[in-house]
Design a protein around this motif. Structure first.
Motif, PDB file in Angstrom:
ATOM      1  N   MET A 156       1.156  -1.182  -0.095  1.00 17.78           N
ATOM      2  CA  MET A 156       0.195  -0.014   0.186  1.00 17.78           C
ATOM      3  C   MET A 156       0.928   0.991   0.288  1.00 17.78           C
ATOM      4  N   PHE A 157       0.415   2.200  -0.654  1.00 17.69           N
ATOM      5  CA  PHE A 157       0.718   3.622  -0.713  1.00 17.69           C
ATOM      6  C   PHE A 157       0.629   4.032   0.288  1.00 17.69           C
ATOM      7  N   ASP A 158       1.849   5.159   0.519  1.00 17.11           N
ATOM      8  CA  ASP A 158       1.585   6.184   2.194  1.00 17.11           C
ATOM      9  C   ASP A 158       0.463   7.487   1.006  1.00 17.11           C
ATOM     10  N   CYS A 159       0.546   7.912   0.088  1.00 16.73           N
ATOM     11  CA  CYS A 159       0.165   8.540  -1.040  1.00 16.73           C
ATOM     12  C   CYS A 159      -0.077   8.277  -2.597  1.00 16.73           C
ATOM     13  N   ALA A 160      -1.211   8.479  -2.513  1.00 16.88           N
ATOM     14  CA  ALA A 160      -2.066   8.038  -4.320  1.00 16.88           C
ATOM     15  C   ALA A 160      -2.202   9.530  -4.522  1.00 16.88           C
ATOM     16  N   ILE A 161      -1.004  10.248  -5.382  1.00 16.83           N
ATOM     17  CA  ILE A 161      -2.089  11.458  -5.942  1.00 16.83           C
ATOM     18  C   ILE A 161      -2.689  11.195  -7.726  1.00 16.83           C
ATOM     19  N   LEU A 185       8.424   9.478   2.212  1.00 17.42           N
ATOM     20  CA  LEU A 185       7.359   8.552   2.434  1.00 17.42           C
ATOM     21  C   LEU A 185       7.049   7.969   0.916  1.00 17.42           C
ATOM     22  N   HIS A 186       5.987   6.887   0.028  1.00 20.27           N
ATOM     23  CA  HIS A 186       5.825   6.007  -0.642  1.00 20.27           C
ATOM     24  C   HIS A 186       5.122   6.224  -1.465  1.00 20.27           C
ATOM     25  N   VAL A 187       4.894   7.467  -2.507  1.00 18.14           N
ATOM     26  CA  VAL A 187       3.851   7.485  -3.078  1.00 18.14           C
ATOM     27  C   VAL A 187       4.022   7.555  -4.856  1.00 18.14           C
ATOM     28  N   THR A 188       2.824   7.078  -5.272  1.00 19.43           N
ATOM     29  CA  THR A 188       2.316   7.576  -6.568  1.00 19.43           C
ATOM     30  C   THR A 188       1.545   8.273  -7.355  1.00 19.43           C
ATOM     31  N   VAL A 189       1.804   9.256  -8.140  1.00 16.90           N
ATOM     32  CA  VAL A 189       1.564   9.940  -9.394  1.00 16.90           C
ATOM     33  C   VAL A 189       1.093   8.548 -10.728  1.00 16.90           C
ATOM     34  N   LEU A 190      -0.695   8.658 -10.208  1.00 15.90           N
ATOM     35  CA  LEU A 190      -0.969   8.308 -11.534  1.00 15.90           C
ATOM     36  C   LEU A 190      -1.712   9.326 -12.791  1.00 15.90           C
ATOM     37  N   GLU A 191      -1.258   9.142 -14.003  1.00  9.94           N
ATOM     38  CA  GLU A 191      -1.856  10.645 -14.597  1.00  9.94           C
ATOM     39  C   GLU A 191      -2.580  10.202 -15.953  1.00  9.94           C
ATOM     40  N   ALA A 192      -3.790  10.378 -16.181  1.00  8.40           N
ATOM     41  CA  ALA A 192      -4.271   9.523 -17.432  1.00  8.40           C
ATOM     42  C   ALA A 192      -3.588   9.663 -18.279  1.00  8.40           C
ATOM     43  N   ARG A 193      -3.634  10.914 -19.083  1.00  8.87           N
ATOM     44  CA  ARG A 193      -2.512  11.669 -19.982  1.00  8.87           C
ATOM     45  C   ARG A 193      -1.237   9.992 -20.804  1.00  8.87           C
ATOM     46  N   SER A 200      -7.940   4.008   4.607  1.00  7.95           N
ATOM     47  CA  SER A 200      -7.002   4.141   3.116  1.00  7.95           C
ATOM     48  C   SER A 200      -8.282   4.676   1.764  1.00  7.95           C
ATOM     49  N   ALA A 201      -7.870   3.966   1.651  1.00  6.22           N
ATOM     50  CA  ALA A 201      -8.616   4.533   0.022  1.00  6.22           C
ATOM     51  C   ALA A 201      -8.530   2.578  -1.402  1.00  6.22           C
ATOM     52  N   ARG A 202      -8.299   3.332  -2.203  1.00  7.49           N
ATOM     53  CA  ARG A 202      -8.649   1.799  -3.783  1.00  7.49           C
ATOM     54  C   ARG A 202      -9.191   2.802  -4.435  1.00  7.49           C
ATOM     55  N   ARG A 234      -2.722   5.029   1.762  1.00  6.85           N
ATOM     56  CA  ARG A 234      -3.532   5.612   3.151  1.00  6.85           C
ATOM     57  C   ARG A 234      -4.262   6.830   2.742  1.00  6.85           C
ATOM     58  N   GLN A 235      -3.491   7.853   1.848  1.00  9.73           N
ATOM     59  CA  GLN A 235      -4.389   9.221   1.704  1.00  9.73           C
ATOM     60  C   GLN A 235      -4.200   9.469   0.844  1.00  9.73           C
ATOM     61  N   VAL A 236      -4.670  10.241  -0.037  1.00  8.38           N
ATOM     62  CA  VAL A 236      -4.742  10.429  -1.333  1.00  8.38           C
ATOM     63  C   VAL A 236      -5.180  11.605  -1.523  1.00  8.38           C
ATOM     64  N   ILE A 237      -4.672  12.907  -2.807  1.00 15.22           N
ATOM     65  CA  ILE A 237      -4.386  14.019  -2.627  1.00 15.22           C
ATOM     66  C   ILE A 237      -4.696  13.499  -4.942  1.00 15.22           C
ATOM     67  N   SER A 238      -6.253  14.019  -4.553  1.00 17.87           N
ATOM     68  CA  SER A 238      -6.549  14.835  -6.117  1.00 17.87           C
ATOM     69  C   SER A 238      -6.672  16.237  -6.477  1.00 17.87           C
ATOM     70  N   THR A 239      -5.856  15.948  -7.858  1.00 15.47           N
ATOM     71  CA  THR A 239      -5.360  17.267  -8.075  1.00 15.47           C
ATOM     72  C   THR A 239      -6.283  17.717  -9.261  1.00 15.47           C
ATOM     73  N   LEU A 240      -7.147  16.893  -9.834  1.00 16.93           N
ATOM     74  CA  LEU A 240      -8.230  17.230 -11.099  1.00 16.93           C
ATOM     75  C   LEU A 240      -8.931  18.992 -11.077  1.00 16.93           C
ATOM     76  N   PRO A 241      -9.508  19.259 -12.084  1.00 11.01           N
ATOM     77  CA  PRO A 241      -9.993  20.405 -11.114  1.00 11.01           C
ATOM     78  C   PRO A 241     -11.572  20.115 -10.717  1.00 11.01           C
ATOM     79  N   PRO A 242     -11.749  20.798 -10.413  1.00  9.50           N
ATOM     80  CA  PRO A 242     -12.948  20.619  -9.266  1.00  9.50           C
ATOM     81  C   PRO A 242     -14.283  19.907  -9.920  1.00  9.50           C
ATOM     82  N   ARG A 243     -14.761  20.600 -10.891  1.00  9.11           N
ATOM     83  CA  ARG A 243     -15.624  19.980 -12.071  1.00  9.11           C
ATOM     84  C   ARG A 243     -15.709  18.465 -12.202  1.00  9.11           C
TER      85      ARG A 243
END
Ligand SMILES: Cc1cc2nc3c(=O)[nH]c(=O)nc-3n(C[C@H](O)[C@H](O)[C@H](O)COP(=O)(O)OP(=O)(O)OC[C@H]3O[C@@H](n4cnc5c(N)ncnc54)[C@H](O)[C@@H]3O)c2cc1C
Length: 449
Positions: free
Chosen positions: A1-6, A25-33, A241-243, A255-264
């Motif tokens: 499990m990651f500490d934080c998924a962005i 911290l153990h991090v991953t960044v998930l980018e759609a593009r 946590s989150a999946r 364990r934590q998630v940071i979403s950086t998507l535009p609000p909509r």
């Protein structure tokens, strides 16, 4: 499990990842593009030069962004050439000497100022022509003129310049002056837009190699922390946590998630349990505008030979402001402009050829026939981008953006939100994205500790 998924590898996501990774911290960044940068993007042209399709200009006070640029070993550059501003008003092009000492206005501020002046002019015309409207709106017209300015112009730079232009035209805005009095002045005094033109010098910075170089450098240092082509399609969360479910069915746990998507986009992702209704309502209020950023590429920056800076503004036409964004890598001239608001709405449904023609037509009326034959036309319609869904313009109801962003930034258990639209300062700008990414990452780091 990651500490934080962005979620998202725009400036906010990359800055947040850098902050957390630097703290072990153990991090991953998930980018759609299949690229990093989000609303910051370069298009490299055949001659080795490039255009910046998204965020580009560094305004005053962009200190955290400048620090990152410096850390990444990148350099900033100023505007490519000095020269006069051209303003086209009521079909007539005027050449206006640029002022070295006038404080900087970003392209957004220029466009904000433009829409503010346009509104004021429309109201003044209505006041003159429509007695019934005036009677029906007597109380509203009695509002404080300064208040009208602060609620109808979104950016501080535009508000400041509006005050300067108004003062230059009519003398200092008296305390307690009403909107009605202001409109009378507009109807009787000199043309505000001409006044603006003589004060409209723009002294901005951008990054050598394009702002996308900042995103590439940040991502390079993060290495395989950043995953491209990883579209998050569903978020399941509880209080521990989150999946994150990806489009190919893979599940990433953190364990934590940071979403950086535009609000909509952020609230439209399916969440389990569902997000509170107020989030959807607040995100609707900050629905993105529609801006198409476009470029005409010329054999040479012909405007420089004529003593112009390439910066122009007009009171009509599909493209009302232009800027010289030519790059050092080539002899070619790059003239950038925006289709905005209603023009962008209607033109985005038409063909690229038609938009090219509309842009060429606008600049030919401003600079003359010399502008009639560009080598090529390039554009990015941000509202057609699935992973952006539009971009902000100066067309929001007053205060709406800056009040709803911070509300939306409140975390939901282990879910956090960051990005330009959530920033308390420089909201909507790259500096806001950077600050918000860093600030939210600091909260996450504390939670994890
Ligand atoms: C045309 C234009 C001109 C601009 N000009 C300027 C300027 O001159 N100066 C300035 O300061 N600002 C400017 N801006 C604004 C600036 O570009 C943005 O504020 C900033 O880049 C936003 O960064 P961000 O990280 O908050 O969001 P984004 O860059 O939007 O990052 C969000 C990321 O999330 C990704 N994503 C979306 N959905 C998913 C999903 N489901 N799963 C995984 N990833 C997903 C996206 O692909 C994207 O990479 C401009 C913007 C535009 C569009």
């Amino acid at each position: 499990m990651f500490d934080c998924a962005i979620v998202g590898a725009g400036l906010a996501g990359l800055v947040a990842a850098r902050y957390l990774a630097e703290r072990g911290l153990h991090v991953t960044v998930l980018e759609a593009r299949d690229r990093v940068g989000g609303r910051v993007e370069n298009r490299v042209l055949s001659d080795g030069s490039y255009v910046e399709l998204g965020g580009q200009w560094i305004g005053p006070g962009f200190d955290e962004l400048l620090e990152i640029i410096d850390d990444m070993g990148l350099e900033t550059i100023g505007l490519p050439a000095r020269g006069n501003l051209v303003v086209r008003l009521r079909g007539q092009a005027l050449e206006v000497p640029s002022k070295e000492d006038s404080p900087a206005l970003t392209p957004f501020e220029v466009s904000d100022l433009g829409q503010g002046l346009l509104r004021l002019r429309r109201l003044a015309k209505r006041l003159r022509d429509d007695v019934a409207w005036r009677r029906a709106n007597e109380a509203w017209l009695g509002q404080d003129l300064r208040r009208w300015v602060s609620t109808n112009l979104r950016t501080q730079g535009a508000q400041r310049r509006f005050g300067e232009v108004y003062a230059a035209a009519f003398g200092p805005m008296p305390k307690g002056a009403t909107l009605l009095e202001g409109l009378h002045q507009v109807n009787s005094g000199p043309d505000l837009e001409s006044m603006l033109a003589s004060n409209g010098g723009l002294h901005q910075k951008r990054v050598h190699g394009g702002m996308a170089a900042v995103a590439y450098a940040l991502a390079d240092r993060l290495g395989d922390v950043v995953r491209l082509g990883a579209e998050v399609v569903r978020v399941e969360h509880d209080d521990r946590s989150a999946r994150l479910v990806l489009a190919d069915g893979e599940i990433v746990e953190a364990r934590q998630v940071i979403s950086t998507l535009p609000p909509r986009l952020a609230v439209s992702l399916p969440h389990q349990p569902e997000l509170p209704v107020w989030r959807g309502e607040a995100a609707d209020k900050v629905a993105p505008g529609n801006v198409i950023k476009a470029f005409l590429i010329y054999e040479r920056p012909f405007w420089r030979d004529l003593g112009y800076s390439g910066q122009s503004s007009a009171d009509e036409g599909a493209v009302r402001v232009t800027f010289d964004t030519s790059s050092d890598e080539s002899e070619r001239g790059h003239l950038m402009g925006f289709f905005e608001g209603a023009d962008a709405d209607s033109l985005s449904r038409r063909s690229v050829t038609l938009r090219e023609r509309a842009f060429v037509d606008s600049v030919t009326r401003t600079f003359g026939d010399v502008a009639a034959k560009p080598l090529s036309y390039i554009e990015r319609d941000w509202s057609a981008e699935k992973f952006t869904g539009g971009c902000h313009g100066a067309h929001f109801a007053p205060g709406v953006w800056t009040t709803n962003g911070p509300i939306l930034a409140e975390p939901e258990g282990v879910l956090h939100w960051a990005g330009a639209e959530y920033a308390t300062r420089f909201n909507g700008y790259m500096e806001g994205a950077v600050r918000s990414g860093r600030e939210v990452a600091a909260v996450v780091a504390r939670n994890l500790a």
